[in-house]
Motif scaffolding. Structure first.
Motif, PDB file in Angstrom:
ATOM      1  N   GLY A 197       0.784  -1.128  -0.135  1.00 25.55           N
ATOM      2  CA  GLY A 197      -0.016  -0.242   0.006  1.00 25.55           C
ATOM      3  C   GLY A 197       0.897   1.140  -0.109  1.00 25.55           C
ATOM      4  O   GLY A 197       0.539   2.302  -0.651  1.00 25.55           O
ATOM      5  N   GLY A 198       1.917   1.199   0.624  1.00 24.15           N
ATOM      6  CA  GLY A 198       3.033   2.567   0.771  1.00 24.15           C
ATOM      7  C   GLY A 198       3.684   2.490  -0.449  1.00 24.15           C
ATOM      8  O   GLY A 198       3.939   3.415  -1.179  1.00 24.15           O
ATOM      9  N   GLN A 199       4.262   1.155  -0.775  1.00 25.12           N
ATOM     10  CA  GLN A 199       5.091   1.169  -2.144  1.00 25.12           C
ATOM     11  C   GLN A 199       4.356   1.523  -3.468  1.00 25.12           C
ATOM     12  O   GLN A 199       5.192   2.345  -4.379  1.00 25.12           O
ATOM     13  N   PHE A 200       3.397   0.901  -3.593  1.00 32.14           N
ATOM     14  CA  PHE A 200       2.702   1.038  -4.971  1.00 32.14           C
ATOM     15  C   PHE A 200       1.307   1.887  -5.164  1.00 32.14           C
ATOM     16  O   PHE A 200       0.968   2.241  -6.060  1.00 32.14           O
ATOM     17  N   LEU A 201       0.798   2.132  -3.801  1.00 32.03           N
ATOM     18  CA  LEU A 201      -0.487   2.815  -3.997  1.00 32.03           C
ATOM     19  C   LEU A 201      -0.368   4.220  -3.229  1.00 32.03           C
ATOM     20  O   LEU A 201      -1.142   5.097  -3.250  1.00 32.03           O
ATOM     21  N   GLY A 202       0.720   4.545  -2.701  1.00 31.33           N
ATOM     22  CA  GLY A 202       1.223   5.802  -2.059  1.00 31.33           C
ATOM     23  C   GLY A 202       0.316   6.224  -1.007  1.00 31.33           C
ATOM     24  O   GLY A 202       0.180   7.279  -0.479  1.00 31.33           O
ATOM     25  N   ILE A 203       0.102   5.039  -0.274  1.00 29.93           N
ATOM     26  CA  ILE A 203      -0.842   5.192   1.037  1.00 29.93           C
ATOM     27  C   ILE A 203       0.115   5.356   2.332  1.00 29.93           C
ATOM     28  O   ILE A 203       1.069   4.584   2.249  1.00 29.93           O
ATOM     29  N   ASN A 204      -0.045   6.347   3.051  1.00 31.22           N
ATOM     30  CA  ASN A 204       0.714   6.416   4.033  1.00 31.22           C
ATOM     31  C   ASN A 204       0.243   6.371   5.570  1.00 31.22           C
ATOM     32  O   ASN A 204       0.914   6.229   6.538  1.00 31.22           O
ATOM     33  N   ALA A 205      -1.165   6.524   5.522  1.00 36.99           N
ATOM     34  CA  ALA A 205      -1.907   6.678   6.689  1.00 36.99           C
ATOM     35  C   ALA A 205      -1.764   5.039   7.298  1.00 36.99           C
ATOM     36  O   ALA A 205      -2.349   4.257   6.750  1.00 36.99           O
ATOM     37  N   ALA A 206      -1.465   5.005   8.593  1.00 40.54           N
ATOM     38  CA  ALA A 206      -1.265   3.519   9.080  1.00 40.54           C
ATOM     39  C   ALA A 206      -2.751   3.116   9.252  1.00 40.54           C
ATOM     40  O   ALA A 206      -2.759   1.799   8.936  1.00 40.54           O
ATOM     41  N   LEU A 207      -3.638   3.593   9.738  1.00 40.22           N
ATOM     42  CA  LEU A 207      -5.075   3.005   9.808  1.00 40.22           C
ATOM     43  C   LEU A 207      -5.381   2.454   8.712  1.00 40.22           C
ATOM     44  O   LEU A 207      -6.402   1.573   8.345  1.00 40.22           O
ATOM     45  N   VAL A 208      -5.342   3.434   7.331  1.00 40.66           N
ATOM     46  CA  VAL A 208      -5.862   2.938   6.270  1.00 40.66           C
ATOM     47  C   VAL A 208      -5.078   1.727   5.829  1.00 40.66           C
ATOM     48  O   VAL A 208      -5.599   0.862   5.156  1.00 40.66           O
ATOM     49  N   LEU A 209      -3.700   1.448   5.935  1.00 35.06           N
ATOM     50  CA  LEU A 209      -3.105   0.278   5.583  1.00 35.06           C
ATOM     51  C   LEU A 209      -3.419  -0.806   6.250  1.00 35.06           C
ATOM     52  O   LEU A 209      -3.464  -2.122   5.700  1.00 35.06           O
ATOM     53  N   LEU A 210      -3.725  -0.676   7.610  1.00 33.73           N
ATOM     54  CA  LEU A 210      -4.261  -1.771   8.468  1.00 33.73           C
ATOM     55  C   LEU A 210      -5.459  -2.081   7.944  1.00 33.73           C
ATOM     56  O   LEU A 210      -5.836  -3.357   7.749  1.00 33.73           O
TER      57      LEU A 210
END
Length: 328
Positions: free
Chosen positions: A72-85
């Motif tokens: 999610g961080g590498q390919f989707l650019g998501i940094n929010a921890a709660l969203v990643l979880l």
């Protein structure tokens, strides 16, 4: 809704862990974070054990949760921890909804081996994926919580520890209510006699299916928290030894209480850490002897120590009638 004694105790333990973490050294905070995160995966194993199934492939969803955070961080650019979880939990639930249609048709060793097979399939796919780092895996990008960037190592360690403790507390409260619900009690009835449950007009298979999906979501949450804490994911998260470790911890703690997996995971982490420190070439033997001692002396797990004590404390006093008959 009123809280029972167990739930009040769990809330108290959450407060104790958070306050204790603030005073503990960094290495212990990290150790407890990983232990509690893995305990969430063990909760998924225990949920299925209570329904008569033993999963040797729970590492599948542990890995899915971890890789969802990393990808999610590498390919989707998501940094929010709660969203990643949340992403990891959703992906794991979707996968479990598909696999569960097949797996819940089987019982005993067939279920165990099939669950292991799917976990090893994921392991093989990840090992062959050069884009995901193959056997080395890849690092998790810097993440944020409520907009605050976690760039400092100490701050990130403490933040993910508190987040893990809070998630563990919420899951424990939910599972305590779930175990006392009609569905939770039916799971234990299925383990004892599945045919009689069918005679009651219930569907054991679909109850097992719902249980399997929920266990997958909880396990993925544990994998995601581990990825945030370690800052790295690799295919070993889906390897059979990882799944075996979760079963080991489940047997170590027992199924008698919702806190048992957390207790067992902490004991396991401490025993392994000190075994590696003092017996680096024989720490597996130490773990083996530990499990052997638990099976022989505490077949119902570590939690049986507390249930024995409570049972002795509330043992009823002999009645006057029985005392009189004995004297006569």
């Amino acid at each position: 809704m009123r809280l029972d004694k167990t739930e009040l105790a769990l809330i108290g333990l959450v407060v104790v862990f958070v306050l204790g973490g603030m005073a503990a050294p960094g290495w212990l905070v990290f150790l407890m974070t990983v232990a509690l995160a893995k305990a969430l995966v063990v909760q998924g194993v225990v949920m299925q054990m209570k329904a008569g199934l033993v999963s040797f492939g729970q590492g599948l969803f542990y890995c899915v949760g971890g890789y969802a955070v990393g990808m999610g961080g590498q390919f989707l650019g998501i940094n929010a921890a709660l969203v990643l979880l949340a992403l990891g939990v959703v992906v794991a639930i979707i996968i479990a909804m598909v696999l569960g249609l097949l797996l819940t048709r089987y019982r005993e060793i067939f279920f165990a081996m099939l669950s292991l097979a799917f976990s090893m399939i994921l392991y093989g796919v990840l090992v062959k994926s050069q884009e995901l780092g193959s056997t080395d895996g890849f690092n998790v990008n810097n993440w944020t919580l409520f907009g605050s960037a976690m760039e400092d190592g100490t701050q990130a360690t403490m933040t993910v520890f508190i987040l893990t403790v809070l998630c563990a507390g919420v899951v424990a409260l939910f599972l305590n209510r779930y175990a006392r619900s009609a569905v939770g009690m039916t799971c234990e009835a299925i383990r004892e006699n599945e045919v009689r449950v069918e005679y009651l007009g219930l569907s054991p298979r679909w109850i097992q299916y719902a249980n399997y999906v929920m266990a997958a979501g909880i396990s993925a949450l544990g994998g995601g928290l581990t990825a945030l804490a370690a800052g790295h994911v690799d295919p070993d998260m889906a390897y059979w030894t990882t799944s075996g470790e979760f079963v080991f911890i489940a047997l170590l703690g027992g199924t008698g209480h919702v806190f048992a997996p957390f207790l067992a995971a902490i004991v396991f982490a401490l025993v392994r850490t000190y075994a590696i420190e003092f017996v680096p070439n024989g720490w597996q033997m130490i773990l083996g002897f530990t499990l052997l001692a638990i099976v022989v002396f505490l077949p119902k797990g570590l939690w049986s120590l507390f249930t024995r004590k409570n049972a002795g404390a509330v043992a009823p006093a002999p009645s006057k009638t029985s005392t009189g008959e004995a004297g006569a």
